[in-house]
Design a protein around this motif. Sequence first.
Motif, PDB file in Angstrom:
ATOM      1  N   GLN A 376       0.819  -1.208   0.000  1.00  0.00           N
ATOM      2  CA  GLN A 376       0.000   0.000   0.000  1.00  0.00           C
ATOM      3  C   GLN A 376       0.854   1.260   0.000  1.00  0.00           C
ATOM      4  OE1 GLN A 376      -3.076  -0.222   3.048  1.00  0.00           O
ATOM      5  NE2 GLN A 376      -3.115  -2.438   2.890  1.00  0.00           N
ATOM      6  N   ASN A 377       2.124   1.122   0.377  1.00  0.00           N
ATOM      7  CA  ASN A 377       3.068   2.242   0.317  1.00  0.00           C
ATOM      8  C   ASN A 377       3.831   2.156  -0.990  1.00  0.00           C
ATOM      9  OD1 ASN A 377       3.130   1.111   3.449  1.00  0.00           O
ATOM     10  ND2 ASN A 377       2.875   3.310   3.289  1.00  0.00           N
ATOM     11  N   LYS A 378       3.634   3.133  -1.841  1.00  0.00           N
ATOM     12  CA  LYS A 378       4.160   3.040  -3.208  1.00  0.00           C
ATOM     13  C   LYS A 378       5.679   3.108  -3.283  1.00  0.00           C
ATOM     14  CE  LYS A 378      -0.048   4.679  -5.459  1.00  0.00           C
ATOM     15  NZ  LYS A 378      -0.655   5.679  -6.379  1.00  0.00           N
ATOM     16  N   SER A 379       6.283   4.019  -2.548  1.00  0.00           N
ATOM     17  CA  SER A 379       7.737   4.166  -2.643  1.00  0.00           C
ATOM     18  C   SER A 379       8.446   3.281  -1.624  1.00  0.00           C
ATOM     19  CB  SER A 379       8.146   5.627  -2.431  1.00  0.00           C
ATOM     20  OG  SER A 379       8.023   5.988  -1.073  1.00  0.00           O
ATOM     21  N   LEU A 380       9.678   2.915  -1.962  1.00  0.00           N
ATOM     22  CA  LEU A 380      10.488   2.105  -1.048  1.00  0.00           C
ATOM     23  C   LEU A 380      10.771   2.880   0.228  1.00  0.00           C
ATOM     24  CD1 LEU A 380      12.071  -0.488  -0.531  1.00  0.00           C
ATOM     25  CD2 LEU A 380      14.022   0.515  -1.738  1.00  0.00           C
ATOM     26  N   LEU A 381      10.914   4.181   0.106  1.00  0.00           N
ATOM     27  CA  LEU A 381      11.170   5.026   1.275  1.00  0.00           C
ATOM     28  C   LEU A 381       9.997   4.968   2.250  1.00  0.00           C
ATOM     29  CD1 LEU A 381      13.354   6.987   2.350  1.00  0.00           C
ATOM     30  CD2 LEU A 381      12.010   8.850   1.358  1.00  0.00           C
ATOM     31  N   ASP A 382       8.777   5.006   1.710  1.00  0.00           N
ATOM     32  CA  ASP A 382       7.581   4.925   2.564  1.00  0.00           C
ATOM     33  C   ASP A 382       7.474   3.552   3.231  1.00  0.00           C
ATOM     34  OD1 ASP A 382       6.782   7.505   2.048  1.00  0.00           O
ATOM     35  OD2 ASP A 382       5.494   6.952   0.363  1.00  0.00           O
ATOM     36  N   LYS A 383       7.821   2.513   2.480  1.00  0.00           N
ATOM     37  CA  LYS A 383       7.801   1.160   3.043  1.00  0.00           C
ATOM     38  C   LYS A 383       8.757   1.068   4.228  1.00  0.00           C
ATOM     39  CE  LYS A 383       6.618  -1.470  -1.161  1.00  0.00           C
ATOM     40  NZ  LYS A 383       6.389  -0.376  -2.097  1.00  0.00           N
ATOM     41  N   LYS A 384       9.945   1.612   4.066  1.00  0.00           N
ATOM     42  CA  LYS A 384      10.956   1.583   5.130  1.00  0.00           C
ATOM     43  C   LYS A 384      10.480   2.371   6.348  1.00  0.00           C
ATOM     44  CE  LYS A 384      15.047   1.114   2.181  1.00  0.00           C
ATOM     45  NZ  LYS A 384      16.295   1.801   1.749  1.00  0.00           N
ATOM     46  N   LYS A 385       9.831   3.497   6.096  1.00  0.00           N
ATOM     47  CA  LYS A 385       9.345   4.345   7.188  1.00  0.00           C
ATOM     48  C   LYS A 385       8.305   3.603   8.028  1.00  0.00           C
ATOM     49  CE  LYS A 385       7.135   8.876   8.007  1.00  0.00           C
ATOM     50  NZ  LYS A 385       5.893   8.381   8.651  1.00  0.00           N
ATOM     51  N   VAL A 386       7.332   2.996   7.363  1.00  0.00           N
ATOM     52  CA  VAL A 386       6.273   2.256   8.051  1.00  0.00           C
ATOM     53  C   VAL A 386       6.856   1.063   8.802  1.00  0.00           C
ATOM     54  CG1 VAL A 386       4.254   0.782   7.671  1.00  0.00           C
ATOM     55  CG2 VAL A 386       4.424   2.970   6.486  1.00  0.00           C
ATOM     56  N   LEU A 387       7.795   0.386   8.156  1.00  0.00           N
ATOM     57  CA  LEU A 387       8.431  -0.777   8.782  1.00  0.00           C
ATOM     58  C   LEU A 387       9.186  -0.384  10.048  1.00  0.00           C
ATOM     59  CD1 LEU A 387       9.278  -3.765   8.757  1.00  0.00           C
ATOM     60  CD2 LEU A 387      11.174  -3.122   7.255  1.00  0.00           C
ATOM     61  N   ASN A 388       9.957   0.679   9.970  1.00  0.00           N
ATOM     62  CA  ASN A 388      10.730   1.130  11.130  1.00  0.00           C
ATOM     63  C   ASN A 388       9.822   1.568  12.280  1.00  0.00           C
ATOM     64  OD1 ASN A 388      13.522   0.769  10.486  1.00  0.00           O
ATOM     65  ND2 ASN A 388      13.326   2.404   8.964  1.00  0.00           N
ATOM     66  N   GLU A 389       8.655   2.118  11.944  1.00  0.00           N
ATOM     67  CA  GLU A 389       7.705   2.537  12.985  1.00  0.00           C
ATOM     68  C   GLU A 389       7.191   1.338  13.768  1.00  0.00           C
ATOM     69  OE1 GLU A 389       4.757   4.717  10.830  1.00  0.00           O
ATOM     70  OE2 GLU A 389       5.929   6.576  10.766  1.00  0.00           O
TER      71      GLU A 389
END
Length: 433
Positions: A376-389
Amino acid sequence: MLLVYTHNISPRVKYVFKHICTRVLGVEVGFTTKIEAFIAHDSIKMSYTKQQLGNEFFVRSHDIMFEQGLSDIEVHVHDWDTTKCFFYIGEKGTIPFDIFAAAFYLLSRYEEYLPHVKDEFGRFTAKESLGYKHNFLHQPVVDIWAYKFKEALQKQFPDFEFPIMKYRIKPIIDVPSPYKYKLKGIMRTIGGTFKDLFGFKFRSLYMRFTVILGFQHDPHDTFKYVINRQKSSKFKFLYFFLIGDYSTYDKGVNANKKSFVSLIKHVADYCHVGLKTTYFAIDDASILKKEKRRMEDILNIPLQASRQSFSRINLPESYRNLIDLEIREDYTMGYVNIIGFRAGSCTPFLFYDLDYEVQTPLLINSYHLMDYALLQNKSLLDKKKVLNEIINEVKQVNGEFVPVFHNYTFADIGRWNGFKEVFNIILDSANEK
């Protein structure tokens, strides 16, 4: 040992105190209904009842902890510092909420027994949950409450030394089919060929035959990569292989194929291996028994863990079937498309059967993230952000992070591009101080 005085040592009280005190905080807990024994105890102690005895550490108990079966309970969620809680008991107690009753409500999956709307696969959805409706699904609230409880106890008993708990990871690799093109059989290969032709998927058609003829590596064959990552990790990965019969929902490889059996045995040399049950096994104990025996014949050891296809759970029948077959652990509890803590905890917990009012031996390992939720998070950066949270939420309470990936996730092509990097973040999180 923490001694708890209560007017009624009910199964629910014993269950939830042992989870919060022993599993989350690492402290042994005992119970008494005798005031004399409570007074004589010279270590940490508390009362959990309706009225405070004196000036002791006290939490006022909620009626739910002494009931049997289900009742129509009103749940009012309140803010509590940086988190949420419910079953407010006022300021007379040492803490303002009955965190034990609230934890029991979440861990027992009380809300999943109540009337709710299921999705097309018959699953309890995140949007039906209390955590989603009141915006605390992203937090392991049971563990957060446990540490608030610990902090309050520490103030009253400053000389008591609590064990030091550490953050852990348990990566799950789900294998609905080990290969994209290999070992599919003649009829499925012909069917796939026509599907590629009529869909003008000429690249897929080319790859299909170069893989079958041995000129190219099957894109879903990522086992060597994961095993290499396992070799450098101190935490064991857990693979779930689908070995059941072919059906509308389950399109795996025939478990009689020697190369598939060899693959499972090879993976088991490095990682733990469990059974991914088929879609219909959840409703038919005879199918589940057949699949269990089939996996045990491959592994030559008793089956320890299972995971239901499509993350389907029918409470309490699904778990009762596992218990009857002496399967000790399950990894189905979670949401496919939503990141969060379905049972409110990032610490494995035992299944409590609300119908029989008994703690069972089945250990529930609730997963907190599936790879599909990150799409659901389009960019890899967004994926990393959600994962780290989500990782940070687990780290703050020294819990165990359980992510679910699939073997095809590591193909690192198409929509799965960058997921190897995502997986490495999880592995590296266990090495950070």
